[in-house]
Design an enzyme around this catalytic site. Structure first.
Site, PDB file in Angstrom:
ATOM      1  CB  SER A  75      92.188 123.902  71.334  1.00 11.11           C
ATOM      2  OG  SER A  75      93.579 123.844  71.163  1.00 11.11           O
ATOM      3  N   PRO A  76      92.697 126.764  69.837  1.00 10.06           N
ATOM      4  CG  PRO A  76      94.749 127.857  69.675  1.00 10.06           C
ATOM      5  CD  PRO A  76      94.016 126.846  70.474  1.00 10.06           C
ATOM      6  CE1 TYR A  97     100.767 126.410  59.385  1.00  7.60           C
ATOM      7  CE2 TYR A  97     100.308 125.993  61.702  1.00  7.60           C
ATOM      8  CZ  TYR A  97     100.014 125.802  60.361  1.00  7.60           C
ATOM      9  OH  TYR A  97      98.974 124.990  60.000  1.00  7.60           O
ATOM     10  NE  ARG A 121      98.410 125.241  70.782  1.00  4.56           N
ATOM     11  CZ  ARG A 121      97.337 124.517  70.477  1.00  4.56           C
ATOM     12  NH1 ARG A 121      97.093 124.168  69.241  1.00  4.56           N
ATOM     13  NH2 ARG A 121      96.477 124.158  71.413  1.00  4.56           N
ATOM     14  N   GLY A 126      89.925 120.886  71.495  1.00  5.05           N
ATOM     15  CA  GLY A 126      89.627 121.373  70.151  1.00  5.05           C
ATOM     16  C   GLY A 126      88.405 120.707  69.573  1.00  5.05           C
ATOM     17  NE  ARG A 127      90.804 116.294  67.209  1.00  9.23           N
ATOM     18  CZ  ARG A 127      91.623 115.264  67.177  1.00  9.23           C
ATOM     19  NH1 ARG A 127      91.632 114.473  66.135  1.00  9.23           N
ATOM     20  NH2 ARG A 127      92.445 115.020  68.187  1.00  9.23           N
TER      21      ARG A 127
HETATM   22  C1  FMN Z   1      89.945 122.165  62.377  1.00 10.01           C
HETATM   23  C2  FMN Z   1      91.149 122.424  63.219  1.00 10.01           C
HETATM   24  C3  FMN Z   1      91.862 123.600  63.072  1.00 10.01           C
HETATM   25  C4  FMN Z   1      92.973 123.857  63.879  1.00 10.01           C
HETATM   26  N1  FMN Z   1      93.617 125.071  63.789  1.00 10.01           N
HETATM   27  C5  FMN Z   1      94.584 125.393  64.672  1.00 10.01           C
HETATM   28  C6  FMN Z   1      95.130 126.689  64.735  1.00 10.01           C
HETATM   29  O1  FMN Z   1      94.709 127.586  64.035  1.00 10.01           O
HETATM   30  N2  FMN Z   1      96.123 126.922  65.612  1.00 10.01           N
HETATM   31  C7  FMN Z   1      96.599 125.954  66.453  1.00 10.01           C
HETATM   32  O2  FMN Z   1      97.502 126.208  67.221  1.00 10.01           O
HETATM   33  N3  FMN Z   1      96.078 124.720  66.428  1.00 10.01           N
HETATM   34  C8  FMN Z   1      95.068 124.425  65.585  1.00 10.01           C
HETATM   35  N4  FMN Z   1      94.484 123.188  65.626  1.00 10.01           N
HETATM   36  C9  FMN Z   1      94.948 122.216  66.620  1.00 10.01           C
HETATM   37  C10 FMN Z   1      94.067 122.279  67.872  1.00 10.01           C
HETATM   38  O3  FMN Z   1      94.198 123.518  68.541  1.00 10.01           O
HETATM   39  C11 FMN Z   1      94.420 121.173  68.843  1.00 10.01           C
HETATM   40  O4  FMN Z   1      95.740 121.367  69.277  1.00 10.01           O
HETATM   41  C12 FMN Z   1      94.290 119.797  68.201  1.00 10.01           C
HETATM   42  O5  FMN Z   1      93.084 119.690  67.490  1.00 10.01           O
HETATM   43  C13 FMN Z   1      94.344 118.707  69.256  1.00 10.01           C
HETATM   44  O6  FMN Z   1      93.334 118.899  70.218  1.00 10.01           O
HETATM   45  P1  FMN Z   1      91.948 118.060  70.178  1.00 10.01           P
HETATM   46  O7  FMN Z   1      92.326 116.624  70.182  1.00 10.01           O
HETATM   47  O8  FMN Z   1      91.234 118.478  71.447  1.00 10.01           O
HETATM   48  O9  FMN Z   1      91.217 118.444  68.948  1.00 10.01           O
HETATM   49  C14 FMN Z   1      93.386 122.913  64.817  1.00 10.01           C
HETATM   50  C15 FMN Z   1      92.687 121.728  64.938  1.00 10.01           C
HETATM   51  C16 FMN Z   1      91.571 121.493  64.177  1.00 10.01           C
HETATM   52  C17 FMN Z   1      90.802 120.214  64.383  1.00 10.01           C
END
Ligand code: FMN
Ligand code: FAD
Length: 794
Positions: free
Chosen positions: A415-416, A574, A622, A719-720
């Protein structure tokens, strides 16, 4: 201790029996307004897990119950002329009447006083003269209403109507019959509870109920059933009943109400069972929860014998709250699934069967495989055969996927994630190693963080951009590494920070303005994100055109840099997201007002990019599927947003939620955003051939397999989890003993491929632990919930 118990249902009776058994000196009185054998309903279900706790708490009751049990292992799903059977579930059921008779007999034997046909005295009077008042007075609890100011009840009426009936048809499994009627989809939940009878619950969405011509029966006396409806149900369900009878017992249409309370304690009064909380019957847990409550309360009182009643009640609530919350979450997922049943009517019966089995998200691909390997193997084979070129069966996450014309080796996306580690917007070695290691780790698609289209479109000074030649060159190096050294594809997420720009690095104060050097922020309307945030300047038409050109220039640069896919960031508050939400867009020009008008600018940007982005490379979007705010976007709006982007040529919708307004109230939990992806996939994705990505607290390969196979999404973004383990996909393959396509270890890493001796990537799962198993007379069961992830993010 003198104990008053209001209500002689399963909770009140079982508590009284256990408390008295633990300490015969207790003086316990139960008030029950009904006669001893005057109860509603037919059978109640217990899982093997619950029975473990009951067995250890009171063997006498357990043995008496065991003699009554109808037991079965199978769940049959009857859907569009097919029947799928999933085995190994281990259920037992018995008649509610017999359960109450056993509990009543045990109370009598132990010396508990039960006053049948007696309305309970005023609870305040009881509280003044007894040491403890246990309010087990059911879903319509008068006690809860009386002390509403303390208990803080929340009663949520749901959207299905159901009626609880019995039949002399003895089912040989737990049955789901899905009835496709001219009025819409209805479902029967049926299960045997003796060698002569089964429970038969008919349920449907209230719209279907109305279209089918059902109405609330007027003027029914207490105890009377709605015979007119039941006569019609006999006809409607004739095919299921096969000539058998339907039996009524105080049976009438009910709207399920989920009861939640802020607390279950008011001085020396405590709520127990349905009075405190309810859970939809489709996960069969009301009586189980009531009896587990009783068990925990009796045990806490016993263990805290030297402490005050208040302390014992506090210990009880602390123990039970997480368990109940977890069950209510599963029940909520299950009831919402049934409310939205119509959206799955088009699914293949295989997928439908797997979907219904995993609807609460507590039962998963792995759970089912353990219980019935053949069932899951059949599902894997069907899923493989249903893919474009008919593939070999394998864990669903390793089936390849084509998004637009882009082939992905598997269903996993990194994930981004903004790393806030660029200088002057230039991605450096950090980004090469970060994204490169994720690509080496086996994900089918690696997404960049939000890459900004201008210096003032950045969120923080550490964000990357693609508005200079140096940035473009640096991205080319990263994309080149991914293409040259791995099987992964790499996508770029383009965005503009809007009103959430000019803030500090995540670890220095998320969303807080910079201490110095702030740049002016902009948005659709002059509304700041928080009270501390800068107030954005409302963008003029000319500035909007300029930003659109910046997006186009960034897309051209991204194409030159070699990205395989471009995602437009229209989520998380955003710039483009803040055009979509009515909370952040108050414009009165053509870009504000109705949803169609709020969509106009994001769609213009999308179209402009699509026109220059290479035709063979897909674009995704997204979105935040809900603002988690009563006046914000919710799923019905998002369905229209997804439809609009699909009609404009989006190849995929990446379904996130929230972060649009700081006053949001999200409901975090495991895979908590997936229901939104599910709805968008089943209403828009399958219709327009658009891929749907689920994201958010998906951290186990088991959840990924379950989501994909059930058709809740086509792809999962993690993501995480990838920050924790960059090689997550390869490890998931190893732990599933999978070595086929879509899980290729890079040659230099091949020596590390052997299956680790211990450990899983997916962490502890909720499971029932008998914390005092074997300890005579005080044993009770307790759930140990798995970690509940909260979201962070940008
Ligand atoms: C450190 C960090 C930076 C993130 N930056 C972005 C981003 O640049 N663009 C975006 O769409 N989501 C961003 N997210 C959200 C993640 O893409 C994801 O949707 C969110 O962390 C939930 O997924 P997870 O539970 O697998 O981490 C970010 C998340 C984290 C933890
Ligand atoms: C259609 C349907 C299907 C269900 N299926 C299942 C299932 O399969 N498995 C399962 O585990 N659960 C099932 N349940 C849920 C289950 O019936 C309840 O969750 C369970 O009975 C809760 O027990 P309780 O003791 O808290 O409340 P109740 O069983 O409601 O008992 C409360 C008692 O208090 C008495 N009372 C209330 N007020 C007073 C007063 N002022 N004075 C005196 N007495 C009073 C009532 O008469 C009643 O007997 C189902 C429920 C429904 C409606």
């Amino acid at each position: 201790m003198r104990i008053a118990v209001l209500g002689g249902g399963p909770a009140g009776l079982y508590f009284a029996a256990l408390a008295k058994q633990l300490d015969a000196r207790h003086d316990i009185t139960i008030w029950e307004r009904n006669a001893a054998d005057d109860t509603f309903g037919f059978g109640v279900v217990f899982s093997d897990e619950t029975l473990g706790g009951i067995e250890h708490a009171d063997v006498e009751i357990f043995h008496a119950m065991r003699r009554e049990f109808a037991r079965w292992d199978d769940i049959d799903v009857h859907f569009r002329g097919t029947t799928f059977t999933s085995g190994g579930h281990g259920f037992a059921a018995m008649s509610r009447k017999r359960l109450l008779a056993i509990l009543q007999a045990r109370c009598a034997e132990l010396g508990v006083r039960v006053l049948f046909r007696t309305e309970a005295p005023d609870v305040a009077a009881l509280a003044a003269s007894y040491d403890l008042v246990v309010a087990a007075d059911g879903g319509n609890s008068l006690t809860r209403a009386k002390y509403a100011a303390t208990f803080g009840p929340n009663l949520e009426r749901r959207r299905c109507k159901y009626i609880w009936l019995g039949t002399d048809l003895v089912f040989d499994a737990f049955k789901f019959y899905i009835l496709d009627t001219p009025a819409g989809i209805m479902q029967v939940h049926g299960y045997p509870y003796s060698d002569r009878a089964s429970t038969f619950i008919l349920e449907m969405h209230e719209d279907v109920w109305r279209r089918a011509g059902f109405t609330e029966a007027a003027g029914l006396m207490p105890g009377q059933s709605d015979e007119q409806s039941i006569e019609r149900i006999r006809d409607l369900c004739g095919g299921v009943l096969g000539g058998h009878e339907l039996v009524a017992n105080n049976s009438r249409w009910v709207t399920f109400t989920t009861v939640r309370c802020q607390t279950w304690r008011h001085e020396n009064v405590v709520l127990l069972g349905d009075a405190a909380h309810t859970a939809h019957f489709s996960i069969g847990s009301g009586t189980k929860l009531a009896m587990e409550d009783a068990l925990a309360l009796a045990a806490c009182l016993h263990e805290q014998a030297g402490a005050s009643v208040a302390e014992a009640l506090a210990a009880y609530e602390a123990e039970r709250r997480p368990v109940v919350a977890s069950t209510q979450r599963a029940a909520q997922a299950s009831l919402e699934w049934f409310e939205n049943l119509g959206q799955y009517a088009g699914q293949d019966p295989h997928q439908f069967a797997f979907n219904i089995m995993t609807r609460s998200r507590r039962v998963t691909y792995d759970n089912l495989r353990l219980r019935d390997p053949e069932f899951v193997a059949g599902m894997d084979e069907w899923f493989a055969a249903s893919q474009e070129d008919g593939r070999e069966a394998c864990p669903p996450m390793f089936q390849p996927f084509r998004i637009g014309r882009l082939e992905l080796a598997n269903r996993v996306i990194v994930s981004p994630m903004d790393m806030y580690s660029a200088s002057d917007g230039v991605p450096g070695d950090f980004h090469l190693v970060h994204l490169g290691s994720k690509a080496l780790g086996g994900a089918g698609l690696v997404m960049t963080e939000m890459v900004c289209v201008s210096p003032t479109g950045r969120i923080t000074p550490g964000c990357t951009g693609i508005y200079s030649a140096e940035q473009e060159e640096s991205w080319r190096r990263i994309a080149g590494f991914v293409h040259g050294q791995t099987d992964a594809k790499i996508g770029i997420q383009l965005g503009h920070s809007g009103r959430k720009g000019s803030t500090r690095l995540m670890w220095e104060g998320m969303d807080a303005p910079l201490p110095e050097g702030n740049w002016e922020v902009c948005g659709p309307s002059a509304l700041p994100y928080t009270a501390q945030s800068q107030t954005p300047r409302e963008l003029t038409a000319a500035e909007l055109a300029e930003i659109k050109d910046q997006f186009v220039a960034a897309a051209r640069a991204a194409a030159r840099a070699g990205f395989d896919l471009l995602e437009l960031h229209c989520a998380h508050g955003y710039l483009l997201s803040s055009f979509l939400s009515p909370l952040t867009n108050r414009r009165t020009d053509r870009y504000g007002g109705s949803l169609a008008a709020r969509l106009r600018y994001p769609l213009e940007v999308f179209d402009a990019i699509r026109a220059v982005w290479p035709e063979e490379r897909p674009m995704t979007v997204r979105i935040s599927a809900t603002d988690w705010h009563p006046d914000g976007l919710e799923i019905d709006d998002t369905i229209e947003i997804a439809r609009a982007f699909a009609e404009h040529g989006a190849a995929g919708i990446d379904v996130s939620t929230g972060q649009v307004v700081s006053e949001e109230k999200p409901a975090f939990g495991r895979s908590y955003q997936t229901p939104y992806a599910d709805r968008i996939r089943n209403e828009i994705g399958t219709k327009y051939g658009v891929a749907v990505v689920a994201v958010g607290a998906i951290s186990s390969y088991d959840d990924v397999n379950s989501i994909i196979l059930a058709g809740r999404a086509d792809l999962c973004a993690l993501g995480r989890t990838h920050l924790y383990d960059p090689q997550w996909t390869l490890h998931a393959a190893a732990e599933q003993d999978y070595t086929g396509p879509g899980a290729a270890w890079p040659d230099p890493f091949a020596a590390g491929r052997r299956r680790p001796a211990a450990g899983r990537t997916d962490g502890p799962r909720p499971r029932l632990e008998l914390i005092r198993a074997g300890a005579p007379r005080t044993a009770h069961a307790r759930w140990r919930p798995g970690p509940v992830m909260t979201d962070s993010a940008s």
